[in-house]
Design a protein around this motif. Structure first.
Motif, PDB file in Angstrom:
ATOM      1  N   GLY A  31       0.820  -1.219   0.000  1.00 53.30           N
ATOM      2  CA  GLY A  31       0.000   0.000   0.000  1.00 53.30           C
ATOM      3  C   GLY A  31       0.845   1.255   0.000  1.00 53.30           C
ATOM      4  N   HIS A  32       2.000   1.192   0.695  1.00 55.18           N
ATOM      5  CA  HIS A  32       2.867   2.379   0.727  1.00 55.18           C
ATOM      6  C   HIS A  32       3.385   2.695  -0.669  1.00 55.18           C
ATOM      7  N   TRP A  33       3.516   1.704  -1.496  1.00 55.23           N
ATOM      8  CA  TRP A  33       3.935   1.947  -2.898  1.00 55.23           C
ATOM      9  C   TRP A  33       2.759   2.463  -3.709  1.00 55.23           C
ATOM     10  N   LEU A  34       1.626   1.787  -3.579  1.00 62.65           N
ATOM     11  CA  LEU A  34       0.462   2.151  -4.407  1.00 62.65           C
ATOM     12  C   LEU A  34      -0.003   3.571  -4.109  1.00 62.65           C
ATOM     13  N   ARG A 128       7.412  23.005  -8.697  1.00 65.17           N
ATOM     14  CA  ARG A 128       6.836  23.199  -7.359  1.00 65.17           C
ATOM     15  C   ARG A 128       5.323  23.105  -7.368  1.00 65.17           C
ATOM     16  N   SER A 129       4.724  23.281  -8.553  1.00 65.14           N
ATOM     17  CA  SER A 129       3.251  23.269  -8.613  1.00 65.14           C
ATOM     18  C   SER A 129       2.696  21.840  -8.692  1.00 65.14           C
ATOM     19  N   ALA A 130       3.598  20.845  -8.867  1.00 61.16           N
ATOM     20  CA  ALA A 130       3.122  19.475  -9.136  1.00 61.16           C
ATOM     21  C   ALA A 130       2.336  18.912  -7.951  1.00 61.16           C
ATOM     22  N   ARG A 131       1.234  18.264  -8.253  1.00 63.35           N
ATOM     23  CA  ARG A 131       0.474  17.549  -7.215  1.00 63.35           C
ATOM     24  C   ARG A 131      -0.283  16.400  -7.870  1.00 63.35           C
ATOM     25  N   ARG A 132      -0.673  15.436  -7.008  1.00 63.23           N
ATOM     26  CA  ARG A 132      -1.357  14.234  -7.486  1.00 63.23           C
ATOM     27  C   ARG A 132      -2.694  14.146  -6.766  1.00 63.23           C
ATOM     28  N   ASP A 133      -3.764  13.791  -7.481  1.00 62.10           N
ATOM     29  CA  ASP A 133      -5.053  13.557  -6.824  1.00 62.10           C
ATOM     30  C   ASP A 133      -5.812  12.463  -7.575  1.00 62.10           C
ATOM     31  N   ALA A 134      -7.023  12.212  -7.137  1.00 62.65           N
ATOM     32  CA  ALA A 134      -7.929  11.237  -7.784  1.00 62.65           C
ATOM     33  C   ALA A 134      -7.297   9.852  -7.886  1.00 62.65           C
ATOM     34  N   LEU A 135      -6.500   9.498  -6.851  1.00 55.35           N
ATOM     35  CA  LEU A 135      -5.813   8.203  -6.897  1.00 55.35           C
ATOM     36  C   LEU A 135      -6.783   7.066  -6.608  1.00 55.35           C
ATOM     37  N   VAL A 136      -6.780   6.091  -7.494  1.00 56.47           N
ATOM     38  CA  VAL A 136      -7.585   4.874  -7.312  1.00 56.47           C
ATOM     39  C   VAL A 136      -6.692   3.666  -7.572  1.00 56.47           C
ATOM     40  N   VAL A 137      -7.102   2.523  -7.019  1.00 55.67           N
ATOM     41  CA  VAL A 137      -6.291   1.307  -7.152  1.00 55.67           C
ATOM     42  C   VAL A 137      -7.171   0.161  -7.646  1.00 55.67           C
ATOM     43  N   ALA A 138      -6.522  -0.886  -8.152  1.00 51.44           N
ATOM     44  CA  ALA A 138      -7.251  -2.082  -8.598  1.00 51.44           C
ATOM     45  C   ALA A 138      -6.301  -3.275  -8.555  1.00 51.44           C
ATOM     46  N   ASN A 139      -6.849  -4.425  -8.174  1.00 54.07           N
ATOM     47  CA  ASN A 139      -6.098  -5.670  -8.263  1.00 54.07           C
ATOM     48  C   ASN A 139      -6.560  -6.380  -9.532  1.00 54.07           C
ATOM     49  N   VAL A 140      -5.686  -6.451 -10.515  1.00 54.13           N
ATOM     50  CA  VAL A 140      -6.055  -7.056 -11.808  1.00 54.13           C
ATOM     51  C   VAL A 140      -5.427  -8.441 -11.958  1.00 54.13           C
ATOM     52  N   GLY A 141      -4.960  -8.971 -10.826  1.00 54.88           N
ATOM     53  CA  GLY A 141      -4.325 -10.291 -10.837  1.00 54.88           C
ATOM     54  C   GLY A 141      -5.339 -11.407 -10.813  1.00 54.88           C
ATOM     55  N   THR A 142      -4.805 -12.629 -10.803  1.00 56.08           N
ATOM     56  CA  THR A 142      -5.650 -13.835 -10.724  1.00 56.08           C
ATOM     57  C   THR A 142      -5.311 -14.551  -9.420  1.00 56.08           C
ATOM     58  N   TYR A 143      -6.340 -14.751  -8.604  1.00 58.55           N
ATOM     59  CA  TYR A 143      -6.127 -15.363  -7.285  1.00 58.55           C
ATOM     60  C   TYR A 143      -5.274 -16.623  -7.409  1.00 58.55           C
ATOM     61  N   PRO A 144      -4.233 -16.850  -6.585  1.00 59.73           N
ATOM     62  CA  PRO A 144      -3.923 -16.048  -5.396  1.00 59.73           C
ATOM     63  C   PRO A 144      -2.838 -15.002  -5.635  1.00 59.73           C
ATOM     64  N   PRO A 146      -1.780 -11.467  -6.602  1.00 61.83           N
ATOM     65  CA  PRO A 146      -2.261 -10.106  -6.898  1.00 61.83           C
ATOM     66  C   PRO A 146      -1.386  -9.442  -7.963  1.00 61.83           C
ATOM     67  N   LEU A 147      -1.988  -8.568  -8.712  1.00 58.74           N
ATOM     68  CA  LEU A 147      -1.245  -7.716  -9.654  1.00 58.74           C
ATOM     69  C   LEU A 147      -1.904  -6.343  -9.537  1.00 58.74           C
ATOM     70  N   TRP A 148      -1.188  -5.459  -8.842  1.00 56.74           N
ATOM     71  CA  TRP A 148      -1.802  -4.183  -8.493  1.00 56.74           C
ATOM     72  C   TRP A 148      -1.580  -3.141  -9.568  1.00 56.74           C
ATOM     73  N   ALA A 149      -2.598  -2.279  -9.701  1.00 55.54           N
ATOM     74  CA  ALA A 149      -2.514  -1.124 -10.601  1.00 55.54           C
ATOM     75  C   ALA A 149      -3.034   0.094  -9.842  1.00 55.54           C
ATOM     76  N   ARG A 150      -2.604   1.247 -10.296  1.00 58.38           N
ATOM     77  CA  ARG A 150      -3.161   2.491  -9.760  1.00 58.38           C
ATOM     78  C   ARG A 150      -3.325   3.476 -10.901  1.00 58.38           C
ATOM     79  N   ARG A 151      -4.248   4.403 -10.698  1.00 60.39           N
ATOM     80  CA  ARG A 151      -4.425   5.496 -11.659  1.00 60.39           C
ATOM     81  C   ARG A 151      -4.556   6.781 -10.855  1.00 60.39           C
ATOM     82  N   SER A 152      -3.893   7.814 -11.307  1.00 58.51           N
ATOM     83  CA  SER A 152      -3.996   9.092 -10.591  1.00 58.51           C
ATOM     84  C   SER A 152      -3.856  10.229 -11.591  1.00 58.51           C
TER      85      SER A 152
END
Ligand SMILES: C=C(O[C@@H]1C=C(C(=O)O)C=C[C@H]1O)C(=O)O
Length: 182
Positions: A31-34, A128-144, A146-152
């Motif tokens: 999670g700290h990475w995502l 200096r103006s750079a910022r990130r928002d609207a961050l969402v995550v998804a696990n697109v892997g196949t159990y068991p 995980p393959l994580w993705a994020r979009r921001s």
């Protein structure tokens, strides 16, 4: 078509994006990475000797090809589409797909079109103006597995771009030691 595009773009296309608080990622090692708010590239640089970006594709994307989600986040605008693979010591770590509205590629940001294999984040987050928002995550892997993705959405001088990142199997995000806070 590169194997990365064939393999990984469909995974991003089918991601069921969720706000982090709707998932169990907060407080976990991965999670700290995502949820990294600063540059992922800068963080990756601290986890390898040689961080590189391989440009897979750069092309124009007409506004009619945007998804409803994308249109809601960056507007009904023609974009520059950039697809890359981020590598640590030559190992593919992230497949990234970025939409940069042509209206963002103006003024001081016109150089974003000529980035080539320079990491986008190292350019954006030096402003200096750079910022990130609207961050969402998804696990697109196949159990068991995980393959994580994020979009921001990133903002630079109040102009947006939309970044989707798929964390590949060998990325440090899945390493045991990433279970610690870092
Ligand atoms: C946005 C960042 O840039 C990274 C590099 C990218 C590129 O070079 O195209 C795309 C997405 C990110 O993984 C970042 O470092 O946070």
């Amino acid at each position: 078509m590169s194997k990365f595009k064939q393999l990984y773009k469909p995974l991003l296309d089918r991601a069921q994006w969720q706000a982090p608080e709707e998932t169990a990622v907060e407080g976990t090692g991965f999670g700290h990475w995502l949820l990294e708010p600063d540059s992922l590239s800068r963080r990756f640089q601290r986890h390898c000797d040689h961080f590189t970006v391989s440009l897979i594709e750069q092309s124009k994307l007409g506004k009619s090809q945007l998804s409803d989600d994308e249109r809601a986040l960056i507007g009904d605008v023609d974009c520059l589409l950039r697809k890359v693979v981020l590598m640590g010591d030559g190992i593919p770590w992230v497949f990234a797909r970025t939409l940069i509205p042509l209206s963002t590629l103006t003024g001081q940001e016109s150089d974003l079109e000529q980035l080539g294999e320079m990491p986008l984040g190292l350019r954006v987050f030096t402003d200096r103006s750079a910022r990130r928002d609207a961050l969402v995550v998804a696990n697109v892997g196949t159990y068991p597995e995980p393959l994580w993705a994020r979009r921001s959405r990133l903002w630079i001088n109040e102009k947006p771009l939309l970044v989707a990142e798929l964390f590949l199997e060998d990325a440090p995000v899945y390493a045991k030691e990433s279970q610690s806070w870092n």
